[in-house]
Structures are given as structure tokens and as C-alpha cells.
Motif scaffolding. Structure first.
Motif, PDB file in Angstrom:
ATOM      1  N   GLU A 154       0.834  -1.205   0.000  1.00 30.84           N
ATOM      2  CA  GLU A 154       0.000   0.000   0.000  1.00 30.84           C
ATOM      3  C   GLU A 154       0.867   1.252   0.000  1.00 30.84           C
ATOM      4  O   GLU A 154       0.583   2.223  -0.702  1.00 30.84           O
ATOM      5  CB  GLU A 154      -0.927  -0.001   1.210  1.00 30.84           C
ATOM      6  N   GLY A 155       1.944   1.218   0.749  1.00 33.65           N
ATOM      7  CA  GLY A 155       2.848   2.359   0.769  1.00 33.65           C
ATOM      8  C   GLY A 155       3.501   2.615  -0.576  1.00 33.65           C
ATOM      9  O   GLY A 155       3.832   3.757  -0.910  1.00 33.65           O
ATOM     10  N   ALA A 156       3.674   1.554  -1.361  1.00 30.68           N
ATOM     11  CA  ALA A 156       4.322   1.697  -2.672  1.00 30.68           C
ATOM     12  C   ALA A 156       3.426   2.393  -3.684  1.00 30.68           C
ATOM     13  O   ALA A 156       3.928   3.040  -4.618  1.00 30.68           O
ATOM     14  CB  ALA A 156       4.723   0.328  -3.203  1.00 30.68           C
ATOM     15  N   ILE A 157       2.095   2.251  -3.536  1.00 32.03           N
ATOM     16  CA  ILE A 157       1.203   2.817  -4.552  1.00 32.03           C
ATOM     17  C   ILE A 157       0.384   4.003  -4.060  1.00 32.03           C
ATOM     18  O   ILE A 157      -0.186   4.732  -4.871  1.00 32.03           O
ATOM     19  CB  ILE A 157       0.242   1.741  -5.104  1.00 32.03           C
ATOM     20  N   ALA A 158       0.343   4.212  -2.763  1.00 25.92           N
ATOM     21  CA  ALA A 158      -0.456   5.320  -2.225  1.00 25.92           C
ATOM     22  C   ALA A 158       0.068   6.659  -2.748  1.00 25.92           C
ATOM     23  O   ALA A 158       1.269   6.935  -2.697  1.00 25.92           O
ATOM     24  CB  ALA A 158      -0.412   5.300  -0.703  1.00 25.92           C
ATOM     25  N   GLY A 159      -0.828   7.464  -3.286  1.00 25.74           N
ATOM     26  CA  GLY A 159      -0.452   8.783  -3.773  1.00 25.74           C
ATOM     27  C   GLY A 159       0.259   8.785  -5.104  1.00 25.74           C
ATOM     28  O   GLY A 159       0.772   9.820  -5.541  1.00 25.74           O
TER      29      GLY A 159
END
Length: 219
Positions: free
Chosen positions: A142-147
Motif C-alpha cells: 500500500e505504501g508503494a502505490i499510495a499517492g
């Protein structure tokens, strides 16, 4: 040998990921449909892939198996499709990182969940399995694709084909938790013309196979 691309697959396999990748690449290719346990175990195919698994491709005299490897190979073999960051670009780091994160920790964690394998709540055991926990894997992804629109920022790449396919399948079959960031990311990817074409081809092949099987049983 010619540089023909031959794609070995079954419409109910990870070959759907490679089909999408091939449609993104935009080069002509020939599909060789195999049956699980049948033609996939025949000597001719085992000579290409001793595992007897699909998908695989043969490009000229080069054989590539393993879905993530096929996606990475095709991106490099056809740079005009712009499906990988340029060599030397710092974006090459996250491109490789997250593609193989999906091929390693994501694949292992979801397979274990499906099989009911529970990793003991012991730091030594969690370190041994490599991915720690499914929750940790999903948080990292999730951190890789968030934003971001894509794994590499503004550029759609083969890593998005691979990561997006895993997320889409996992959420569809309940092996991965649905999160807003995952859902918006997958929706962005599956609306691509190449993804739509690939699904149409494999869905039609699957329907044809099912019809043939029904006719054989009836006969």
C-alpha cells in the motif's frame, strides 16, 4: 531461428498476466494453448519447461518461464513499448523492487493464507518465512502505490502489469484485503485498452474450452 514469439498458456492460469503484457508490448505473437496434466506434461513442452507449468514464452531461440521474468524480459526486449524505466534511471530500482516483491513475499503470503498455513507468532519463525506476516506485506505494498498513479510514479510499466494482476485477483478471490488504495490502483490499470483486449481474448478461449468439454461429456 525467426524472432517469432510463441506464448504457451491456459486461459485459467497466470498466463492471463502475460497475455496482458503481450498486448501492451504490441508485437505479433502466436498462442499455443496447453491442458493442465495433458499437453503441458508432454515431452515437447517439458523440453522447454521441465516444470510442466504455464505460462512460458519462446522468443526466437530464447525460452523464458516464470511470469515476473517473462514480463521483465518482454519490457527489455521491446523498449519501444516504454514498459520499463530506462537503464540507468533511478526508477529502475522501485520497478524491480516491487515487481519481485509481488513475485516473492506477496505470492508466498497469499498462498500460505489460501492453504491455511499459519506462521507461529515468533520473531525467528517470521524471519524464516521471509515475508513476516500478510498484514506487513499489504502495508508495504500500500505504501508503494499510495499517492501515485503507478509503481514508478507517472510511468506505467511491466511492474504495474504484474503487481496489479496480483492485487486484482487477490481481491476478487478474497485472498487479499480490499483497501481503497488497492481498488483505485487496480481500476486504473484494468481500464487500459491492452488489459481489456487481453481479458476478452482469454475469456473467449475459456468459454470455447468449456463448450468443448461440455460437448465431449454429452457425447
Amino acid at each position: 531461428m525467426s524472432d517469432e514469439i510463441v506464448f504457451f498458456t491456459h486461459p485459467m492460469s497466470r498466463g492471463r498476466i502475460v497475455r496482458w503484457m503481450l498486448e501492451e508490448v504490441g508485437q505479433p505473437y502466436r498462442t499455443d494453448l496447453l491442458d493442465f496434466g495433458g499437453s503441458a506434461r508432454a515431452a515437447a513442452y517439458l523440453a522447454l519447461n521441465p516444470m510442466g507449468k504455464v505460462p512460458a514464452i519462446r522468443h526466437g531461440d530464447t525460452v523464458v518461464t516464470e511470469t515476473a521474468a517473462i514480463c521483465a524480459y518482454l519490457a527489455d526486449a521491446f523498449p519501444q513499448a516504454n514498459l520499463a524505466p530506462s537503464h540507468g534511471s533511478r526508477a529502475r530500482g522501485p520497478y524491480y523492487r516491487w515487481m519481485f516483491f509481488a513475485a516473492g513475499p506477496v505470492e508466498a503470503a497469499t498462498t500460505n493464507k489460501t492453504l491455511g498455513v499459519v506462521v507461529p507468532d515468533d520473531p525467528r519463525m517470521r524471519g524464516m518465512v521471509g515475508y513476516g506476516s500478510l498484514a506487513a506485506v499489504l502495508d508495504a505494498l500500500e505504501g508503494a502505490i499510495a499517492g501515485r498513479d503507478y509503481i514508478c510514479g507517472d510511468q506505467f510499466t511491466a511492474a504495474d502489469v504484474y503487481v496489479g494482476s496480483h492485487l486484482g485477483w487477490g481481491m476478487s478471490f478474497g485472498t487479499l484485503e480490499k483497501r481503497p488504495a488497492f481498488e483505485s490502483y487496480v481500476a486504473r490499470l484494468t481500464d487500459r485498452p491492452a488489459a481489456i483486449r487481453a481479458r476478452g481474448i482469454d475469456d473467449a478461449l475459456l468459454a470455447e474450452r468449456q463448450q468443448q468439454t461440455g460437448q465431449q461429456r454429452a457425447g
